[in-house]
Design an enzyme around this catalytic site. Structure first.
Site, PDB file in Angstrom:
ATOM      1  N   GLU A 103       1.143  -1.106   0.070  1.00 28.73           N
ATOM      2  CA  GLU A 103      -0.042  -0.158  -0.016  1.00 28.73           C
ATOM      3  C   GLU A 103       0.722   1.200   0.096  1.00 28.73           C
ATOM      4  O   GLU A 103       0.889   2.034   0.761  1.00 28.73           O
ATOM      5  CB  GLU A 103      -0.918   0.015   1.122  1.00 28.73           C
ATOM      6  N   GLU A 152      -5.643  -8.311   0.440  1.00 30.49           N
ATOM      7  CA  GLU A 152      -6.481  -8.035   1.756  1.00 30.49           C
ATOM      8  C   GLU A 152      -8.036  -7.486   1.406  1.00 30.49           C
ATOM      9  O   GLU A 152      -8.357  -6.774   0.628  1.00 30.49           O
ATOM     10  CB  GLU A 152      -5.962  -6.632   2.417  1.00 30.49           C
TER      11      GLU A 152
END
Length: 483
Positions: free
Chosen positions: A161, A377
């Site tokens: 991320e 995720e």
């Protein structure tokens, strides 16, 4: 109800991160990271003991095996290997990860290993973090050490991320150093993370190793608040540039489109901030890496709905689960709101499974160099307590959330998206960066005082998913499938 089956070689995993799971922040020579003084100064919560994965990992891997998981996401703490970010290695940290990976293999759990998950060593952070080109060199040196030291790893992830790191460090201020509305630093950090990733990929491929390497992006699908409204559509494009577009172009295409550069510069100009530096050599490095990338990981939790906005920047982070308390308005970009009728979590995250379908199709259609994707995720944070009567925690809300997103993933796969695995965030309850211990995501409830694990209802539901490779029946999915 008959559902489409996931392929037999599909990975079903649980996701973790070193700082959120390991605890043991002062053990075995681990060096400090950017979060240590930041959280200590705030005084609200501590990353110790988290779920003590540093000592309890055999228990968590045994539970993974018991409930049918065949993969796990873990990250290496850079400061356990190089306590100051470079120079001398710490053999005790190296030995820990060898033990962890051996235990994974023993239990039939394939480890997907991330090199950087929001946890720059403190010395790296204090010298500018990703804004400092010297730190990119140090990251690549750390990555090359890991590639050589851990040949038992087949799946490598460079950075988790990068958008969260850049935006929350320099725009919303929720990550250390907590600076707000500095879009120049945000975009320069975004580009530099793309470059660090690319250099690590190129180094890995130059070593002729047999494994695979990718990157993970948090992709919040951005929509105009009012469909058909030209001003909202343009605001959504600018928000997408901040959150997604620059990363997707830089890492998956290896080239920044004229459109993304124009949108970025429009944001910078609106905030009277200087344009960022991108060199010709940078562009060559990005292009080389994109052609060699093995996969991209998609972290998806929520979508954003953006209205046109002309005022000053204002953000309020909902870190407590007080529904309706978050505010995001950014000068030169737009204002986030939620369309009527779309449910949200207690942390104000819109629940919108269509967003994961749209992102997967965006990658398939716009970035043809990408050979495959993983959902690395996906999940929902809830406020949970252990029932006094010893019964199983009934987290039906999590089951419904996951089932609806899995259904959207299957629809994308049917439309040609090559998705090869799904990792629930998270494997077990753990420490949350900006929420402490109040926001639980795990299949397994963790009593943080005793470190005992308790399977939730969702764990038994997930076990049926892993066993049969099809989405177990839930009312939420049955309703949409029957229409």
């Amino acid at each position: 109800m008959n559902y489409v089956k996931f392929p037999e070689n599909f990975y079903f995993g649980g996701a973790t991160a070193a700082y959120q799971a390991e605890g043991a922040t002062h053990e075995d020579g681990r060096g400090p990271i950017l979060w240590d003084p930041f959280l200590e100064k705030k005084g609200t919560f501590s990353p110790d003991p988290a779920c003590d994965f540093y000592h309890e990992y055999p228990k968590d891997l045994q539970l993974s095996k018991q409930f049918g998981l065949n993969a796990i996401r873990v990250s290496i703490a850079w400061s356990r290997i190089f306590p100051t970010g470079s120079g001398k290695t710490e053999p005790r940290g190296v030995a820990f990860y060898h033990r962890l990976f051996a235990e994974c293999k023993k239990d039939g759990i394939e480890p997907f290993v991330t090199l950087h998950h929001f946890d720059s060593p403190l010395s790296i952070n204090e010298s500018g973090d990703w804004l400092n080109p010297d730190n990119i060199d140090k990251f690549v040196d750390y990555a090359k050490f890991c590639f050589q030291e851990f040949p038992e790893i087949h799946y490598w992830i460079t950075i988790n991320e990068p958008t969260s790191m850049a935006v929350q460090q320099w725009t919303t201020g929720t990550f250390p150093p907590g600076e707000k509305y500095n879009f120049h630093k945000t975009f320069q950090s975004e580009h530099n993370e793309n470059l660090a990733h690319a250099r690590a990929v190129n180094a890995y491929k130059a070593m002729n190793l047999p494994g695979e390497i990718g990157i993970i992006h948090a992709l919040q699908t951005v929509y105009p608040f009012e469909e058909g409204n030209a001003a909202d559509i343009h605001a959504a494009k600018k928000q997408d540039t901040l959150d997604n577009y620059l990363f997707l172009d830089g890492t998956l295409a290896g080239h920044y489109s004229d459109e993304v550069l124009s949108l970025m510069n429009e944001i910078l100009d609106a905030n009277q901030q200087e344009h960022i530096t991108i060199t010709e050599q940078d562009e060559e490095t990005l292009a080389q890496a994109a052609k060699q990338l093995d996969f991209v990981g998609v972290n998806y939790y929520f979508s954003k709905f953006v209205k046109a906005y002309d005022g000053p920047s204002e953000t309020v982070h909902n870190g407590t689960g007080k529904k309706g308390s978050s505010i995001t308005r950014l000068r030169g970009i737009g204002e986030e709101q939620v369309r009527p009728g779309i449910p949200t979590t207690d942390w104000d995250w819109p629940i919108y499974p269509k967003g994961i379908y749209d992102q997967l199709m965006r990658i398939k259609n716009n970035y043809p160099l990408v050979p495959k994707m993983y959902i690395t995720e996906n999940g929902v944070g809830l406020k949970e307590t252990l029932p006094a009567d010893g019964s199983v925690i009934d987290d039906q809300q999590r089951i419904d959330y996951v089932a609806l997103h899995l259904k959207a993933i299957q629809e994308a796969m049917a439309d040609g998206a090559n998705v090869c695995g799904y990792f629930l965030w998270s494997l077990q309850d753990m420490f949350s960066w900006t929420n402490g211990y109040s926001k639980r995501y795990g299949l397994f409830f963790v009593d943080f005082k005793t470190q005992e694990r308790y399977p939730k209802k969702s764990a038994y539901w997930f076990e049926q998913l892993t066993k049969n490779h099809e989405i177990p029946s839930t009312d939420a999915v049955d309703r949409i499938t029957s229409h």
